[in-house]
Design a protein around this motif. Structure first.
Motif, PDB file in Angstrom:
ATOM      1  N   LEU A 159      40.313  54.084 -37.906  1.00 46.47           N
ATOM      2  CA  LEU A 159      38.857  53.986 -37.779  1.00 46.47           C
ATOM      3  C   LEU A 159      38.384  54.610 -36.466  1.00 46.47           C
ATOM      4  N   LEU A 160      37.389  55.485 -36.546  1.00 45.82           N
ATOM      5  CA  LEU A 160      36.789  56.114 -35.378  1.00 45.82           C
ATOM      6  C   LEU A 160      35.433  55.492 -35.089  1.00 45.82           C
ATOM      7  N   PRO A 161      34.988  55.525 -33.813  1.00 51.62           N
ATOM      8  CA  PRO A 161      33.646  54.997 -33.489  1.00 51.62           C
ATOM      9  C   PRO A 161      32.550  55.628 -34.336  1.00 51.62           C
ATOM     10  N   SER A 162      32.698  56.905 -34.674  1.00 47.54           N
ATOM     11  CA  SER A 162      31.678  57.572 -35.475  1.00 47.54           C
ATOM     12  C   SER A 162      31.612  56.981 -36.887  1.00 47.54           C
ATOM     13  N   SER A 163      32.784  56.644 -37.448  1.00 46.57           N
ATOM     14  CA  SER A 163      32.814  56.029 -38.776  1.00 46.57           C
ATOM     15  C   SER A 163      32.190  54.639 -38.740  1.00 46.57           C
ATOM     16  N   LEU A 164      32.424  53.930 -37.646  1.00 54.41           N
ATOM     17  CA  LEU A 164      31.848  52.593 -37.492  1.00 54.41           C
ATOM     18  C   LEU A 164      30.328  52.665 -37.464  1.00 54.41           C
ATOM     19  N   ARG A 165      29.809  53.623 -36.698  1.00 55.12           N
ATOM     20  CA  ARG A 165      28.342  53.792 -36.613  1.00 55.12           C
ATOM     21  C   ARG A 165      27.772  54.210 -37.962  1.00 55.12           C
ATOM     22  N   GLU A 166      28.484  55.112 -38.647  1.00 53.03           N
ATOM     23  CA  GLU A 166      28.000  55.584 -39.947  1.00 53.03           C
ATOM     24  C   GLU A 166      27.941  54.433 -40.956  1.00 53.03           C
ATOM     25  N   ALA A 167      28.971  53.580 -40.942  1.00 56.04           N
ATOM     26  CA  ALA A 167      29.002  52.446 -41.868  1.00 56.04           C
ATOM     27  C   ALA A 167      27.866  51.480 -41.583  1.00 56.04           C
ATOM     28  N   VAL A 168      27.658  51.184 -40.297  1.00 56.56           N
ATOM     29  CA  VAL A 168      26.587  50.252 -39.914  1.00 56.56           C
ATOM     30  C   VAL A 168      25.224  50.808 -40.305  1.00 56.56           C
ATOM     31  N   ASN A 169      25.006  52.091 -40.035  1.00 55.59           N
ATOM     32  CA  ASN A 169      23.718  52.709 -40.373  1.00 55.59           C
ATOM     33  C   ASN A 169      23.499  52.712 -41.886  1.00 55.59           C
ATOM     34  N   PHE A 170      24.565  52.982 -42.636  1.00 55.46           N
ATOM     35  CA  PHE A 170      24.474  53.010 -44.088  1.00 55.46           C
ATOM     36  C   PHE A 170      24.066  51.630 -44.628  1.00 55.46           C
ATOM     37  N   ILE A 171      24.723  50.574 -44.098  1.00 57.18           N
ATOM     38  CA  ILE A 171      24.429  49.210 -44.566  1.00 57.18           C
ATOM     39  C   ILE A 171      23.014  48.801 -44.192  1.00 57.18           C
ATOM     40  N   ASN A 172      22.639  49.002 -42.929  1.00 60.32           N
ATOM     41  CA  ASN A 172      21.337  48.536 -42.457  1.00 60.32           C
ATOM     42  C   ASN A 172      20.166  49.289 -43.069  1.00 60.32           C
ATOM     43  N   ALA A 173      20.451  50.461 -43.653  1.00 64.08           N
ATOM     44  CA  ALA A 173      19.386  51.190 -44.345  1.00 64.08           C
ATOM     45  C   ALA A 173      18.884  50.407 -45.561  1.00 64.08           C
ATOM     46  N   PHE A 174      19.729  49.489 -46.072  1.00 67.87           N
ATOM     47  CA  PHE A 174      19.359  48.710 -47.260  1.00 67.87           C
ATOM     48  C   PHE A 174      19.290  47.210 -47.003  1.00 67.87           C
ATOM     49  N   ALA A 175      19.881  46.757 -45.891  1.00 68.46           N
ATOM     50  CA  ALA A 175      20.110  45.328 -45.709  1.00 68.46           C
ATOM     51  C   ALA A 175      18.851  44.506 -45.488  1.00 68.46           C
ATOM     52  N   SER A 176      17.935  45.024 -44.711  1.00 71.06           N
ATOM     53  CA  SER A 176      16.789  44.224 -44.282  1.00 71.06           C
ATOM     54  C   SER A 176      15.998  43.665 -45.462  1.00 71.06           C
ATOM     55  N   GLY A 177      15.823  42.350 -45.454  1.00 74.34           N
ATOM     56  CA  GLY A 177      15.023  41.686 -46.483  1.00 74.34           C
ATOM     57  C   GLY A 177      15.803  41.259 -47.711  1.00 74.34           C
ATOM     58  N   LEU A 178      17.070  41.700 -47.825  1.00 71.70           N
ATOM     59  CA  LEU A 178      17.892  41.308 -48.969  1.00 71.70           C
ATOM     60  C   LEU A 178      18.795  40.139 -48.604  1.00 71.70           C
ATOM     61  N   THR A 179      19.123  39.301 -49.575  1.00 72.06           N
ATOM     62  CA  THR A 179      20.141  38.290 -49.361  1.00 72.06           C
ATOM     63  C   THR A 179      21.500  38.951 -49.502  1.00 72.06           C
ATOM     64  N   LEU A 180      22.569  38.235 -49.127  1.00 63.97           N
ATOM     65  CA  LEU A 180      23.907  38.813 -49.224  1.00 63.97           C
ATOM     66  C   LEU A 180      24.248  39.217 -50.651  1.00 63.97           C
ATOM     67  N   SER A 181      23.932  38.359 -51.606  1.00 65.65           N
ATOM     68  CA  SER A 181      24.256  38.686 -52.993  1.00 65.65           C
ATOM     69  C   SER A 181      23.470  39.906 -53.460  1.00 65.65           C
ATOM     70  N   GLU A 182      22.206  40.018 -53.036  1.00 63.68           N
ATOM     71  CA  GLU A 182      21.397  41.179 -53.402  1.00 63.68           C
ATOM     72  C   GLU A 182      21.921  42.446 -52.739  1.00 63.68           C
ATOM     73  N   LEU A 183      22.366  42.304 -51.470  1.00 63.77           N
ATOM     74  CA  LEU A 183      22.886  43.459 -50.750  1.00 63.77           C
ATOM     75  C   LEU A 183      24.181  43.966 -51.373  1.00 63.77           C
ATOM     76  N   ARG A 184      25.050  43.040 -51.800  1.00 67.47           N
ATOM     77  CA  ARG A 184      26.308  43.455 -52.440  1.00 67.47           C
ATOM     78  C   ARG A 184      26.026  44.324 -53.661  1.00 67.47           C
ATOM     79  N   THR A 185      25.081  43.893 -54.484  1.00 66.56           N
ATOM     80  CA  THR A 185      24.732  44.650 -55.694  1.00 66.56           C
ATOM     81  C   THR A 185      24.183  46.022 -55.330  1.00 66.56           C
ATOM     82  N   ARG A 186      23.316  46.060 -54.329  1.00 63.80           N
ATOM     83  CA  ARG A 186      22.691  47.333 -53.920  1.00 63.80           C
ATOM     84  C   ARG A 186      23.733  48.292 -53.346  1.00 63.80           C
TER      85      ARG A 186
END
Length: 357
Positions: free
Chosen positions: A179-206
């Motif tokens: 794992l590289l720092p760049s991959s870590l940032r990319e993963a976090v950015n990818f998740i947070n692009a959809f995460a806000s306002g969703l519950t965990l179960s909703e986020l998993r589906t998305r």
């Protein structure tokens, strides 16, 4: 629980046999000692000899309801006998005003959130029953505000989940190799692009849909990281529900030398959250209090303990957790059962109040 009229074994017992059986069990639950025929004749409802009582006890032993410990001529109930007593002869006591007051006092902790309130409920239940209390808390389904991955070692990372209600959860998992720092940032950015306002179960589906749709756009290591994070959120191999066990010392103090090690192993299993889903599954098979004596439940079979458990529901009448008491099979069922029932209803009301604030 069944009534005597509907129990086939009870229908086969005449009045005298039924009274002998009831008195043996009640005496055993109160003292823990084997019951002899002479002690029963002293306060029996009819004038009968010790020999007559002894013959009745032998019949009950033949039926598998009583047994005679090798150290005594007296009898104690078998697990089958205890089950029959609980189902057919148990008299439920009302919850006392003092016990209700102690349980209702946990309402004061509502202002500190669900976790604090349920901790206090567990402590109160253990204190009142002199047993070990069990509280299975609901999954956290508040909307997510933000998610972060934090590396803490070459082979470990932390998932930090910040919920809209202010609660924060941290969970450790193993990130992909290389794992590289760049991959870590990319993963976090990818998740947070959809995460806000969703519950965990909703986020998993998305996220599942987005990963499948955008596989070419996301780095393979970052994609693996997201999927591993999803597995941690789903708690594969470990339940998302949190188990609170209080008053372990109460049960250990009541244990004899033979069962002490087994009871400690039971609590070790509970702390490692083994079979926790089964506890909730047991309650979902029917509303109200359920009683599992000894080997009737595999989680408690080795320790020879009894579990009295009841589900609690949210405002939509959906079962979301459970409360219970773990004790020896020689439990004051008539007192414990209504206390567990009252506690489950109280927790449901308090969670509804928290949700409406």
């Amino acid at each position: 629980m069944s009534t005597a009229a509907h129990n086939p074994i009870m229908r086969d017992l005449n009045d005298r046999t039924r009274e002998v059986f009831r008195r043996v069990v009640e005496s055993y639950l109160q003292t823990g000692a084997p019951v002899g025929s002479r002690s029963l004749t002293r306060d029996f409802s009819e004038n009968v000899s010790a020999a007559t009582i002894r013959n009745v006890m032998q019949d009950l032993e033949f039926m598998g309801l009583l047994q005679s410990p090798h150290t005594s001529a007296g009898r104690v109930p078998t697990q089958t006998g205890l089950r029959l007593f609980v189902d057919a002869l148990l008299e439920i006591d009302p919850v006392t005003a003092n016990d209700r007051e102690k349980l209702e006092a946990t309402r004061m902790s509502n202002e500190h959130g669900v976790a604090s309130m349920l901790d206090n409920v567990g402590n109160a239940l253990s204190l009142i029953t002199k047993g070990a209390s069990l509280v299975l808390t609901p999954k956290h389904e508040a909307p997510i505000r933000h998610i972060e991955f934090v590396p803490i070692a070459p082979d470990r990372a932390l998932v930090v989940l910040v919920f809209a209600d202010g609660q924060v959860e941290n969970r450790i998992f193993r990130p992909p190799h290389g794992l590289l720092p760049s991959s870590l940032r990319e993963a976090v950015n990818f998740i947070n692009a959809f995460a806000s306002g969703l519950t965990l179960s909703e986020l998993r589906t998305r996220l599942r849909k987005e990963i499948a749709k955008r596989r070419q756009e996301i780095d393979s290591i970052a994609g693996d990281l997201v999927e591993r994070g999803m597995a941690i959120w789903e708690d594969e191999g470990e339940q998302t529900e949190r188990l609170i066990v209080r008053g372990r010392a109460n049960l250990l103090e009541q244990a004899d030398a033979d069962s002490l090690i087994k009871i400690r192993e039971l609590f070790d299993d509970l702390e490692r959250k083994r079979d926790i889903a089964e506890v909730l599954d047991l309650t979902e098979r029917g509303e109200g209090v359920r009683i599992f004596i000894g080997a009737e439940n595999k989680l408690f079979s080795l320790s020879g303990s009894t579990l009295v458990v009841s589900p609690y529901m949210n405002s939509e009448s959906k079962i979301i957790g459970a409360v219970g008491v773990i004790g020896p099979t020689r439990l004051n069922y008539g007192r414990i059962v209504p206390i567990v029932d009252y506690t489950a209803q109280l927790v449901g009301r308090m969670l509804t109040e928290l949700g409406s604030e």
